[in-house]
Design an enzyme around this catalytic site. Structure first.
Site, mmCIF file in Angstrom:
data_model
loop_
_atom_site.group_PDB
_atom_site.id
_atom_site.type_symbol
_atom_site.label_atom_id
_atom_site.label_comp_id
_atom_site.label_asym_id
_atom_site.label_seq_id
_atom_site.Cartn_x
_atom_site.Cartn_y
_atom_site.Cartn_z
ATOM 1 N N GLY A 4 -2.510 5.506 -6.057
ATOM 2 C CA GLY A 4 -2.658 6.301 -7.272
ATOM 3 C C GLY A 4 -3.875 5.834 -8.037
ATOM 4 O O GLY A 4 -4.358 4.716 -7.812
ATOM 5 N N CYS B 176 -1.570 0.620 -1.663
ATOM 6 C CA CYS B 176 -2.489 0.464 -2.805
ATOM 7 C C CYS B 176 -1.744 0.317 -4.134
ATOM 8 O O CYS B 176 -1.086 -0.681 -4.343
ATOM 9 C CB CYS B 176 -3.486 1.617 -2.826
ATOM 10 S SG CYS B 176 -4.476 1.624 -1.340
ATOM 11 N N TYR B 177 -1.807 1.316 -5.000
ATOM 12 C CA TYR B 177 -1.113 1.223 -6.292
ATOM 13 C C TYR B 177 0.352 0.824 -6.082
ATOM 14 O O TYR B 177 0.891 -0.023 -6.814
ATOM 15 C CB TYR B 177 -1.197 2.573 -7.022
ATOM 16 C CG TYR B 177 -0.464 2.619 -8.336
ATOM 17 C CD1 TYR B 177 -1.074 2.160 -9.507
ATOM 18 C CD2 TYR B 177 0.843 3.104 -8.410
ATOM 19 C CE1 TYR B 177 -0.392 2.195 -10.724
ATOM 20 C CE2 TYR B 177 1.523 3.144 -9.619
ATOM 21 C CZ TYR B 177 0.905 2.682 -10.772
ATOM 22 O OH TYR B 177 1.574 2.715 -11.968
ATOM 23 N N GLU C 212 -3.008 6.369 6.178
ATOM 24 C CA GLU C 212 -2.792 7.793 6.467
ATOM 25 C C GLU C 212 -4.074 8.566 6.741
ATOM 26 O O GLU C 212 -4.024 9.684 7.245
ATOM 27 C CB GLU C 212 -2.024 8.444 5.306
ATOM 28 C CG GLU C 212 -2.774 8.544 3.966
ATOM 29 C CD GLU C 212 -2.706 7.268 3.115
ATOM 30 O OE1 GLU C 212 -2.370 6.208 3.658
ATOM 31 O OE2 GLU C 212 -3.007 7.342 1.916
#
Ligand code: XMP
Length: 510
Positions: free
Chosen positions: A53, A80-81, A168
């Site tokens: 995000g 990540c986030y 992804e």
């Protein structure tokens, strides 16, 4: 169906995570960060993926972890986030940063259940500001890059995995293998196949409509045609399929679709409405007005036909629509997997035509519809067609749409698209189209001077049409196509190729 739920923290890749999991034959849906454990339970969630995000976990109003998730025992892949949220929630440390690391990086010292033993160089796509500075108790660091000391972490015991890169995206070539390992570690069964999708949709439709009849409008495109095949499989002659031929499809396409669907057993009501559409378009140059006129005419024609069919064969209660999962995600608040929705007056139909709506594809992505089409026997050249806009060639015919101009455009388009197929380039491009511009210019042909139309060719590469790049088609190919067009379509004396990406251009010229 067992699923993996993807929590959306606003990454541009959230949808892609879902698609990749489905490519791995696992049913996956997207939910917001405030999703309840009850909801995850309803989805039969076997694992959860936290997306990346744009926010910092330190920002005011930064979206949190779903309540109860860390105590649920569900395996978690945190990207990540998501990884930073997990690190922080479990007592690790997240280092704020003022610069964003963006681009490819090479992972070093890969280790652990997800990354250990992956052979060769591991290139990963990074896009982050903050990063994890100290992992929580129980976690091991399983990868680093030259700029990011904690590029991956995991607690194999609790089955919580964090990645500071995006598995992804295609820029992480081994990303799919990482997702696969996560599914293995989480012991998620792989049952999401086109056969399964079809079986489930067929039984849902049967349960939902009983012995009532279902009306379906077919436009000639892949989605509505596939829906026709699926409904035919589910309810046979209870399906009333109306194919509205707008006259705005490609050369020969309407006949081809009709023949293919009839060949597969569908009993189509075909309405040749090309004249009505052309009449509605007389004098219209503005693209938005064209779209409106076409939309209205479609509703009018379909409505007239629906009334006619009901007069002849009795009332019909259900109307089927080819709504896809991306439409569902976009219309906020409409989460859910019910095939049957009780909407009335759908798609602008007038009050006397109130139907209950069924949307058997509302859980599917476009590529899954294509797989369903394949499994239901649609010929590959119809199934693999490029996206085509609802208003058809009318929006590619700049200026007024007349029968003559439409015919010229159909011919040019046919030369271009046939050549792409002939040279094996059709599948290499995401979409290819011809535009009839309102320009005329001087040319020379044999001994004579010509004053004729300019056509533009456009071919793009893209993932989902949101952004696109112009396709680098070989010059020799473009030369051949240009020759063929000018030689076979006398109304055209100039061919140009569009070299604009999106943004700033759009894919369609209108
Ligand atoms: P643009 O031109 O906005 O197009 O870059 C993005 C993609 O959307 C398709 N498109 C449509 N598809 N109904 C559709 O079903 C429409 O009205 C419509 N307008 C554009 C376009 O062909 C491209 O694939």
């Amino acid at each position: 169906m067992p699923s993996v739920v993807v929590i959306d923290y606003g990454s541009q890749y959230t949808r892609l995570i879902t698609r990749r999991l489905r490519e791995l034959h696992v049913y996956s849906v997207i939910e917001p960060p405030n999703v309840s454990m009850q909801r995850l339970h309803e989805h039969d969630a076997r694992a959860v993926v936290l997306s990346g995000g744009p926010q910092s976990v330190y920002a005011d109003g930064a979206p949190p972890l779903p309540d109860g998730l860390l105590d649920s025992g569900l395996p978690i892949l945190a990207i990540c986030y998501g990884m930073q949220l997990v690190a922080r929630a479990l007592g690790g440390e997240v280092a704020p940063s003022t610069v964003r690391e963006y681009g490819k990086a090479v992972l070093r010292h890969t280790d652990g259940d997800l990354l250990g033993g992956i052979e060769g160089e591991f290139v990963a796509w990074m896009s982050h500001g903050d990063s994890v500075a100290r992992v929580p108790a129980g976690f091991a660091v399983t990868a680093e890059t030259s700029d990011t000391p904690v590029a991956a972490m995991e607690d194999a015991e609790r089955r919580i995995y964090g990645l500071q890169f995006h598995p992804e995206v295609r820029h992480t070539p081994k990303g799919l293998a990482v997702l696969e390992r996560f599914l293995d570690a989480a012991r998620v069964e792989r049952g999401w196949t086109s056969e399964h999708i079809i079986d489930e949709a067929v039984s849902d439709v049967r349960d939902g409509v009983g012995d009532e009849r279902v009306l379906l409008g077919i436009s000639g495109g892949v989605d509505s045609s596939t829906l026709g095949l699926l409904l035919h499989r589910a309810i046979g002659t209870q399906l009333v399929a109306v194919f509205v031929d707008t006259g705005l499809l490609r050369l020969g396409e309407a006949d081809e679709v009709e023949r293919a669907l009839r060949g597969l057993g569908l009993d189509l009501v075909v309405v040749d409405a090309s004249e009505r559409f052309l009449e509605a378009l007389v004098g219209i140059v503005d693209p938005e007005l064209k779209r409106k006129a076409i939309g209205k005419t479609f509703i009018d024609v379909f409505g007239d036909e629906a009334r006619r069919v009901q007069d002849a064969r009795g009332d019909i209660r259900f109307l089927a629509q080819g709504t896809l999962y991306p439409d569902v995600i976009e219309s906020a608040g409409s989460h859910g997997s019910a095939v049957i929705k009780s909407h009335h007056n759908v798609g602008g139909l007038p009050d006397d035509l109130a139907f209950t709506l069924i949307e058997p594809f509302r859980n599917l992505f476009k590529d899954e519809v294509r797989e369903v089409a394949d499994a239901l026997g649609m010929p590959s050249h119809l199934r693999d067609r490029h996206p085509f806009p609802g208003p058809g060639l009318a929006i590619r015919c700049l200026g007024e749409v007349t029968p003559e101009r439409l015919r010229v455009l159909q011919q040019v388009d046919d030369v271009f698209v046939s050549a792409l197929r002939e040279f094996g380039l059709y599948g290499e491009t995401w979409q290819a189209l011809a535009v009839l511009t309102p320009l005329r210019s001087v040319g020379v042909m044999g001994d004579g001077r010509t004053y004729a139309n300019t056509v533009a060719l456009r071919a793009v590469t893209s993932v989902d049409g949101m952004t696109a790049d112009w396709a680098r088609l070989p010059h020799e190919f473009l030369a051949t196509v240009s020759n063929r067009i000018v030689n076979s379509v006398p109304e055209v004396n100039r061919v140009v190729y569009d070299i604009t990406s999106k943004p700033p251009g759009t894919i369609e010229w209108e």
